[in-house]
Design an enzyme around this catalytic site. Structure first.
Site, PDB file in Angstrom:
ATOM      1  N   GLY B  36     -19.629   1.887 -12.197  1.00  0.00           N
ATOM      2  CA  GLY B  36     -19.566   0.878 -11.150  1.00  0.00           C
ATOM      3  C   GLY B  36     -20.490  -0.305 -11.360  1.00  0.00           C
ATOM      4  N   CYS B 245      11.832   3.630  -0.484  1.00  0.00           N
ATOM      5  CA  CYS B 245      12.349   2.667  -1.459  1.00  0.00           C
ATOM      6  C   CYS B 245      13.869   2.575  -1.321  1.00  0.00           C
ATOM      7  CB  CYS B 245      11.979   3.110  -2.870  1.00  0.00           C
ATOM      8  SG  CYS B 245      12.793   2.146  -4.169  1.00  0.00           S
ATOM      9  N   CYS B 248      15.439   4.085  -4.839  1.00  0.00           N
ATOM     10  CA  CYS B 248      15.272   5.468  -5.304  1.00  0.00           C
ATOM     11  C   CYS B 248      14.896   6.408  -4.168  1.00  0.00           C
ATOM     12  CB  CYS B 248      14.234   5.545  -6.419  1.00  0.00           C
ATOM     13  SG  CYS B 248      12.534   5.443  -5.835  1.00  0.00           S
ATOM     14  N   CYS B 270      10.190   0.127  -4.823  1.00  0.00           N
ATOM     15  CA  CYS B 270       8.970   0.521  -5.525  1.00  0.00           C
ATOM     16  C   CYS B 270       8.391  -0.669  -6.286  1.00  0.00           C
ATOM     17  CB  CYS B 270       9.259   1.600  -6.570  1.00  0.00           C
ATOM     18  SG  CYS B 270       9.749   3.196  -5.925  1.00  0.00           S
ATOM     19  N   CYS B 276      10.263   4.015 -10.312  1.00  0.00           N
ATOM     20  CA  CYS B 276      11.556   3.868  -9.643  1.00  0.00           C
ATOM     21  C   CYS B 276      12.699   4.236 -10.595  1.00  0.00           C
ATOM     22  CB  CYS B 276      11.708   2.430  -9.158  1.00  0.00           C
ATOM     23  SG  CYS B 276      12.923   2.225  -7.835  1.00  0.00           S
TER      24      CYS B 276
HETATM   25 ZN   LIG Z   1      11.979   3.237  -6.002  1.00  0.00          ZN
END
Ligand SMILES: [Zn+2]
Lengths: 201, 345
Positions: B36, B245, B248, B270, B276
């Site tokens: 970090g 989505c 999909c 997506c 996807c």
């Molecule tokens: Zn998708």
């Protein structure tokens, strides 16, 4: 000595350095794992092939390099490192960006090396310790970033009171040194974030 | 090494010279050892504008080897101009294999997303970062932010988040949502949606961040705690989408809104195109999926982000349409408070 200094560097500097870097990067990212790192260099004694390869991967004329007394005493090793890396020698351990240690058991205390500052903790020494084995020393239990639960490593030889020294190193976080262990079987790392417990403790 | 690889070496494998790679490799090593913490490095000019992720490109160039398989995504998509260009660059200068499959990649360079498919040990995720300093919008002076990190003075950051709550009733920051790494450094996760923040925590993959213009490299090692800043009475929450989505049917993924026509027609798909496509190959169908499609690509020309984070300012190089809106569904625009204060610097 002339040929000894010139021979034995990376055969394919670009790809060999990349391969060694990835081994060190993966070892630093996953403490406790041993990353294979073939004999890519053939340096003069007492420098080992793996330690020599790590040095050539990271050191150049921008990185003051500290050598332990055993390496200091070897003109051949010094010439080889100078020829292949161009690194200037660090005047004191506190000036070193890298420290190359061929006899870890005799190493001066870790606190002598550059620890970085609170604002620039990256300005610290990375120690390359040449060890003979990563599995036949005292079992060390490792915890911290890069380790899912716990990891085990048994490097030898290690600096005196290493576990206690490492506890102090850990307490200085974000300051502190990082360690690259160069062994015949490959590379393992101890970033400053790693917590070490001995098995008895 | 084979002959082909040796030939490439004669004009700098992976573009950068060896001294530059060593310098970047040293910075990466320190970054991993101090999770970090932003390690300064001497960023080099790359054959592409800063907005194209030169920091990420330099990191990738310094770690990549002949055996790597590279994936490049931009906002989750493999086929945007930026992703295609960077992939072509490495194909040319490093002769590496490339892939769009998250699972197969050894190195994934990304802008603004973390893939939906879980990453595995041995993979490296390289982020392109425009503004690495999470405190920059609170304090423009580098000397001061450095001091704040040194002393762990992160109170102002919490005040900023709390102002969000006072104004909006919740933390409205949705991108570049600050995280604390291993209980020590507050870090900017780059302009990924906060949806992706939980994926950073205890990831088996190594995460490297490169900011070219700002000359910083930082890292999150695998299996490292990454916690999004929040408050007891206002815990961190990721964005939720109230529909799956459209192509999909995936739920619990990050969706982009895609405009279909100028009459308000739109769908949510997506943002991760590989995810996807994989799901559709497996037979999953959303409510707007074509009946017999083999490889639909609604987001195939995902344009530049509507966010103005300063990273992507190469409009002449990026096709203008169709541009997906960042798919919040709700709450869109609210994160602007956070962004505006950043831009003001
Ligand atoms: Zn998708």
């Amino acid at each position: 000595m002339e040929t000894q200094a010139i021979d034995g560097g990376f055969a394919n500097p670009v790809f060999d350095a990349q391969a060694v870097f990835r081994a060190v990067m993966d070892a630093m990212a996953r403490p406790g794992t041993i990353q294979p790192c073939g004999g890519l260099t053939v340096p003069p004694a007492p420098l080992s092939p793996v330690a020599g390869a790590v040095a050539l991967t990271f050191c150049d004329n921008d990185t003051p390099l500290w050598l332990d007394p055993a390496l200091q005493a070897s003109a051949a090793a010094k010439h080889w490192l100078g020829f292949h890396s161009g690194s200037p020698l660090a005047h004191t351990p506190a000036d070193a960006q890298f420290a190359l240690v061929s006899s870890p058991a005799e190493l001066i205390a870790l606190e002598n090396f550059a620890q970085g500052t609170q604002e620039y903790p990256d300005r610290s020494t990375t120690l390359i310790l040449q060890v003979t084995s990563l599995s036949s020393g005292e079992n060390l239990l490792l915890e911290g970033p890069g380790i899912e639960k716990a990891a085990m490593l048994a490097p030898t030889p290690l600096p005196r009171h290493f576990v206690e020294q490492w506890k102090q190193n850990r307490a200085r976080f974000p300051r502190g040194v990082d360690v690259i262990l160069a062994a015949p079987e490959g590379i393992a790392c101890l970033p400053r974030t790693t917590r070490i417990k001995t098995m008895e403790a | 090494m084979n002959i082909q690889a040796t030939d490439i070496a004669t004009y700098n494998f992976a573009y950068l010279d060896e001294q530059t790679k060593r310098m970047i490799r040293r910075a990466i090593l320190k970054g991993i050892a101090i999770p970090g913490y932003q390690v300064p490095f001497a960023s080099r000019e790359m054959p592409m504008p800063y907005g194209w992720g030169t920091g990420g490109v330099q990191v990738t160039a310094s770690i990549i080897g002949p055996d790597d398989i590279l994936k490049v995504i931009d906002q989750g998509a493999d086929d945007t101009t930026n992703a295609v260009s960077i992939r072509a660059f490495f194909k040319k200068v490093a002769d590496v294999a490339v892939t769009t499959e998250t699972e197969k990649a050894t190195i994934i360079q990304t802008r603004h997303r973390i893939p939906e498919a879980p990453l595995h040990a041995g993979q490296v995720l390289v982020y392109q970062v425009p503004i690495p300093e999470p405190l920059r919008f609170l304090e423009p002076r580098e000397t001061e932010t450095r001091k704040m990190h040194a002393l762990e003075e992160y109170g102002l950051m919490h005040v900023k988040l709390y102002e969000d709550i006072a104004r909006h009733g919740h933390i409205a920051t949705t991108y570049a949502y600050p995280v604390k790494v291993e209980g020590r450094y507050v870090m900017d996760p780059s302009p990924t949606p906060k949806f992706d923040n939980p994926k950073m925590n205890m990831s088996p993959a190594l995460q490297l961040f490169g900011a070219g213009r700002e000359k910083r490299i930082y890292a999150v090692p695998p299996f490292t705690k990454v916690v999004s800043l929040d408050f007891e009475d206002h815990p961190f929450e990721i964005q939720k989408f109230d529909q799956p989505c459209a192509l999909c049917g995936a739920e619990q993924v990050y969706l982009d809104e895609v405009i279909l026509d100028d009459k308000g027609g739109h769908m949510f798909v997506c943002s991760d195109t590989d995810h996807c496509e994989k799901r559709r190959e497996d037979g999953h169908r959303g409510h707007m999926a074509p009946e017999n499609e083999s490889r639909a690509s609604p987001s195939s020309s995902a344009g530049p982000s509507p966010r103005k984070d300063g990273e992507e300012e190469a409009p002449t190089l990026t096709p203008p349409s169709p541009r997906p809106l960042r798919g919040e569904g709700k709450g869109e625009g609210q994160h602007q408070t956070f962004e505006k204060s950043r831009e003001a610097e």
